[in-house]
Design a protein around this motif. Structure first.
Motif, PDB file in Angstrom:
ATOM      1  N   MET A 283      -8.863  46.443  28.075  1.00 33.57           N
ATOM      2  CA  MET A 283     -10.494  46.014  27.932  1.00 33.57           C
ATOM      3  C   MET A 283     -10.993  44.881  28.313  1.00 33.57           C
ATOM      4  SD  MET A 283     -12.304  45.997  24.054  1.00 33.57           S
ATOM      5  CE  MET A 283     -11.379  44.358  23.612  1.00 33.57           C
ATOM      6  N   TYR A 284     -10.246  43.706  28.408  1.00 29.70           N
ATOM      7  CA  TYR A 284     -10.731  42.381  28.632  1.00 29.70           C
ATOM      8  C   TYR A 284     -10.832  42.533  30.354  1.00 29.70           C
ATOM      9  CZ  TYR A 284      -9.921  40.590  24.227  1.00 29.70           C
ATOM     10  OH  TYR A 284      -9.926  40.289  22.854  1.00 29.70           O
ATOM     11  N   ARG A 285     -10.055  43.140  31.100  1.00 27.07           N
ATOM     12  CA  ARG A 285     -10.070  43.164  32.406  1.00 27.07           C
ATOM     13  C   ARG A 285     -11.297  44.252  32.728  1.00 27.07           C
ATOM     14  NH1 ARG A 285      -3.782  44.762  33.478  1.00 27.07           N
ATOM     15  NH2 ARG A 285      -2.978  42.790  33.531  1.00 27.07           N
ATOM     16  N   PHE A 286     -11.576  45.150  32.108  1.00 27.50           N
ATOM     17  CA  PHE A 286     -12.720  45.969  32.257  1.00 27.50           C
ATOM     18  C   PHE A 286     -13.960  45.188  32.288  1.00 27.50           C
ATOM     19  CE2 PHE A 286     -16.118  48.407  29.871  1.00 27.50           C
ATOM     20  CZ  PHE A 286     -16.646  49.154  30.887  1.00 27.50           C
ATOM     21  N   VAL A 287     -13.818  44.336  31.118  1.00 25.75           N
ATOM     22  CA  VAL A 287     -15.132  43.540  30.822  1.00 25.75           C
ATOM     23  C   VAL A 287     -15.379  42.490  31.896  1.00 25.75           C
ATOM     24  CG1 VAL A 287     -16.569  42.042  29.389  1.00 25.75           C
ATOM     25  CG2 VAL A 287     -15.126  44.014  28.377  1.00 25.75           C
ATOM     26  N   LEU A 288     -14.234  41.951  32.535  1.00 26.72           N
ATOM     27  CA  LEU A 288     -14.370  40.896  33.293  1.00 26.72           C
ATOM     28  C   LEU A 288     -14.926  41.468  34.813  1.00 26.72           C
ATOM     29  CD1 LEU A 288     -13.443  38.160  34.549  1.00 26.72           C
ATOM     30  CD2 LEU A 288     -11.409  38.933  35.066  1.00 26.72           C
ATOM     31  N   ARG A 289     -14.462  42.811  35.066  1.00 25.95           N
ATOM     32  CA  ARG A 289     -15.107  43.372  36.216  1.00 25.95           C
ATOM     33  C   ARG A 289     -16.211  43.743  36.010  1.00 25.95           C
ATOM     34  NH1 ARG A 289     -10.172  46.290  35.822  1.00 25.95           N
ATOM     35  NH2 ARG A 289     -11.251  48.220  34.790  1.00 25.95           N
ATOM     36  N   ARG A 290     -16.857  44.099  35.115  1.00 28.34           N
ATOM     37  CA  ARG A 290     -18.233  44.614  34.986  1.00 28.34           C
ATOM     38  C   ARG A 290     -19.310  43.409  34.658  1.00 28.34           C
ATOM     39  NH1 ARG A 290     -19.759  49.745  34.062  1.00 28.34           N
ATOM     40  NH2 ARG A 290     -21.553  50.030  33.309  1.00 28.34           N
ATOM     41  N   ARG A 291     -18.778  42.475  34.055  1.00 32.65           N
ATOM     42  CA  ARG A 291     -19.682  41.221  33.581  1.00 32.65           C
ATOM     43  C   ARG A 291     -19.388  39.642  33.798  1.00 32.65           C
ATOM     44  NH1 ARG A 291     -23.450  42.602  29.582  1.00 32.65           N
ATOM     45  NH2 ARG A 291     -24.409  40.491  29.946  1.00 32.65           N
ATOM     46  N   GLY A 292     -18.293  39.525  34.574  1.00 36.25           N
ATOM     47  CA  GLY A 292     -17.946  38.389  34.952  1.00 36.25           C
ATOM     48  C   GLY A 292     -17.098  37.550  34.037  1.00 36.25           C
ATOM     49  N   PRO A 293     -16.579  36.233  34.171  1.00 39.06           N
ATOM     50  CA  PRO A 293     -15.881  35.438  33.437  1.00 39.06           C
ATOM     51  C   PRO A 293     -16.713  34.645  32.312  1.00 39.06           C
ATOM     52  CG  PRO A 293     -16.065  34.368  35.363  1.00 39.06           C
ATOM     53  CD  PRO A 293     -16.393  35.800  35.718  1.00 39.06           C
ATOM     54  N   LEU A 294     -17.861  34.465  32.601  1.00 41.40           N
ATOM     55  CA  LEU A 294     -18.834  33.703  31.367  1.00 41.40           C
ATOM     56  C   LEU A 294     -18.980  34.812  30.234  1.00 41.40           C
ATOM     57  CD1 LEU A 294     -20.055  31.178  30.820  1.00 41.40           C
ATOM     58  CD2 LEU A 294     -22.315  31.881  31.967  1.00 41.40           C
ATOM     59  N   PHE A 295     -19.318  35.909  30.443  1.00 42.91           N
ATOM     60  CA  PHE A 295     -19.664  36.825  29.440  1.00 42.91           C
ATOM     61  C   PHE A 295     -18.317  37.029  28.758  1.00 42.91           C
ATOM     62  CE2 PHE A 295     -20.145  41.086  27.563  1.00 42.91           C
ATOM     63  CZ  PHE A 295     -21.304  40.773  26.823  1.00 42.91           C
ATOM     64  N   LEU A 296     -17.222  37.232  29.550  1.00 44.00           N
ATOM     65  CA  LEU A 296     -15.917  37.566  28.811  1.00 44.00           C
ATOM     66  C   LEU A 296     -15.491  36.471  27.819  1.00 44.00           C
ATOM     67  CD1 LEU A 296     -13.480  39.220  28.905  1.00 44.00           C
ATOM     68  CD2 LEU A 296     -12.276  37.538  30.851  1.00 44.00           C
ATOM     69  N   LEU A 297     -15.848  35.233  28.136  1.00 40.32           N
ATOM     70  CA  LEU A 297     -15.484  34.222  26.937  1.00 40.32           C
ATOM     71  C   LEU A 297     -16.352  34.556  25.891  1.00 40.32           C
ATOM     72  CD1 LEU A 297     -15.715  31.041  29.309  1.00 40.32           C
ATOM     73  CD2 LEU A 297     -13.544  32.195  28.074  1.00 40.32           C
ATOM     74  N   TYR A 298     -17.719  35.014  25.800  1.00 37.89           N
ATOM     75  CA  TYR A 298     -18.460  35.124  24.819  1.00 37.89           C
ATOM     76  C   TYR A 298     -17.886  36.596  24.123  1.00 37.89           C
ATOM     77  CZ  TYR A 298     -22.105  37.546  21.948  1.00 37.89           C
ATOM     78  OH  TYR A 298     -22.944  38.064  21.107  1.00 37.89           O
ATOM     79  N   TYR A 299     -17.530  37.449  25.041  1.00 38.25           N
ATOM     80  CA  TYR A 299     -16.774  38.873  24.605  1.00 38.25           C
ATOM     81  C   TYR A 299     -15.673  38.625  23.741  1.00 38.25           C
ATOM     82  CZ  TYR A 299     -15.308  43.704  24.747  1.00 38.25           C
ATOM     83  OH  TYR A 299     -14.950  44.953  24.210  1.00 38.25           O
TER      84      TYR A 299
END
Length: 347
Positions: A283-299
């Motif tokens: 799931m984290y890989r999916f979010v990283l691909r879709r929204r990038g590292p900055l949003f992933l930290l928030y996510y």
């Protein structure tokens, strides 16, 4: 089912969702499938939901008291005439072909008792970063569970009326987890699938506390059923994801232990946190691909809180299950309340 086009009854339970109700109803009125009857069951709303539905020419059944979504769905069925029932929550907008695809799938397989939709990873109404988190998280967990399931997704689901009549009504005792109970009962006799062929968009929770409270309550309320079945639902709520939530709780619980142990104990919360992350690494890989590292930290930060809420709810549910015989019997048939036509108004 026969070769004719069966009447589809679309039942929309609603409680104070005027903001998204118009989008929901217009999406249903734009469906490619015919014939359809559209019915809103307004569950004691205090906003202008009823006016929204009437302005669009949609039939409304109103209750004098709030029954909960299970009771609203049951009441809608009592007024429905269709051979196929489609339940759609008032914060969901279906794609134009969704009903047609679902009806076709049911017609092709008599063993198929229900067809559930997968929501898009973008929310229906973009209100906050919390809602963007929830849309992505919910999408990934459902999309990765596509196929046969035992966990009903009633936000947009189609089923033959004969299946509903055979399985019985939704359990009105359950306000947070009626879909898990219904899916369990349905899959004792029929198959059920979750499919991306039936698409929709969902107006997810946009406030963090509201989301955490809901997930806590759901985690607590599902303990008696899972204890009874001695296994998790097929799809979505898996043992791996449950382990991730428990590991997040363990990471917090390990902090005071680590303080007592000194430097040697510092690895305990870090290890537990790593286990929690690995459990949802895809799931984290999916979010990283879709929204990038900055949003992933928030996510990741929000998901950690979500895991804590789920695990905390389960822990509270286990404690209650050990202490309360009534709670242990929550899902037994003799506790079900059948739908009643009392106190309703039709317009």
């Amino acid at each position: 089912m026969t070769g004719h086009s069966p009447l589809v009854s679309v039942i929309v339970p609603n409680y104070n969702y005027a903001t998204s109700l118009e989008l929901c109803l217009r999406a249903m009125q734009a469906q490619t499938y015919r014939p359809i009857e559209l019915l809103v069951v307004d569950d004691g709303s205090t906003d202008d939901s009823v006016a929204v539905a009437r302005r669009l020419g949609v039939r409304v059944v109103s209750t004098e008291r709030n029954m909960g979504v299970a009771g609203a769905r049951n009441l809608g069925v009592a007024h429905a005439r269709g051979e196929i029932l489609v339940f759609v929550d008032s914060d969901v907008a279906a794609y134009p072909e969704s009903v047609e695809v679902a009806v076709g799938m049911l017609a092709a397989d008599p063993r198929l008792g229900a067809v559930c939709s997968i929501h898009d990873p973008e929310p229906l109404i973009r209100d906050s970063l919390v809602e963007e988190y929830r849309a992505l998280q919910y999408y990934y967990w459902t999309a990765s569970s596509e196929g046969p399931i035992s966990f009903l997704f009633p936000a947009l689901v189609a089923m033959p009326r004969r299946v509903y009549d055979e399985i019985g009504p939704f359990n009105t005792q359950l306000r947070e987890t009626e879909e898990v109970d219904y899916g369990h009962r349905l899959t004792q006799r029929y198959d059920m699938v979750l499919t991306s062929a039936v698409r929709s968009r969902h107006d997810h929770d946009d406030k963090l506390f509201k989301l955490l409270r809901k997930l806590y309550r759901r985690g607590r309320a599902r303990v008696p059923l899972y204890a009874q079945r001695r296994r998790f639902a097929r799809g979505f709520e898996t043992s791996n994801r449950a382990g991730g939530s428990l590991a997040a709780l363990a990471a917090v619980a390990a902090v005071p232990v680590a303080a007592l142990l000194g430097p040697a104990g510092a690895a305990l919360p870090v290890l537990a946190l790593a286990v929690s992350i690995v459990a949802d690494l895809g799931m984290y890989r999916f979010v990283l691909r879709r929204r990038g590292p900055l949003f992933l930290l928030y996510y990741g930060a929000v998901h950690f809180l979500v895991n804590l809420a789920i695990a905390g709810g389960v822990a509270a549910g286990v404690a209650r299950w050990l202490c309360s015989a009534r709670f242990r019997r929550l899902y037994e048939p003799d506790l079900r309340v059948l739908p009643s036509a009392a106190g309703e108004a039709v317009s």
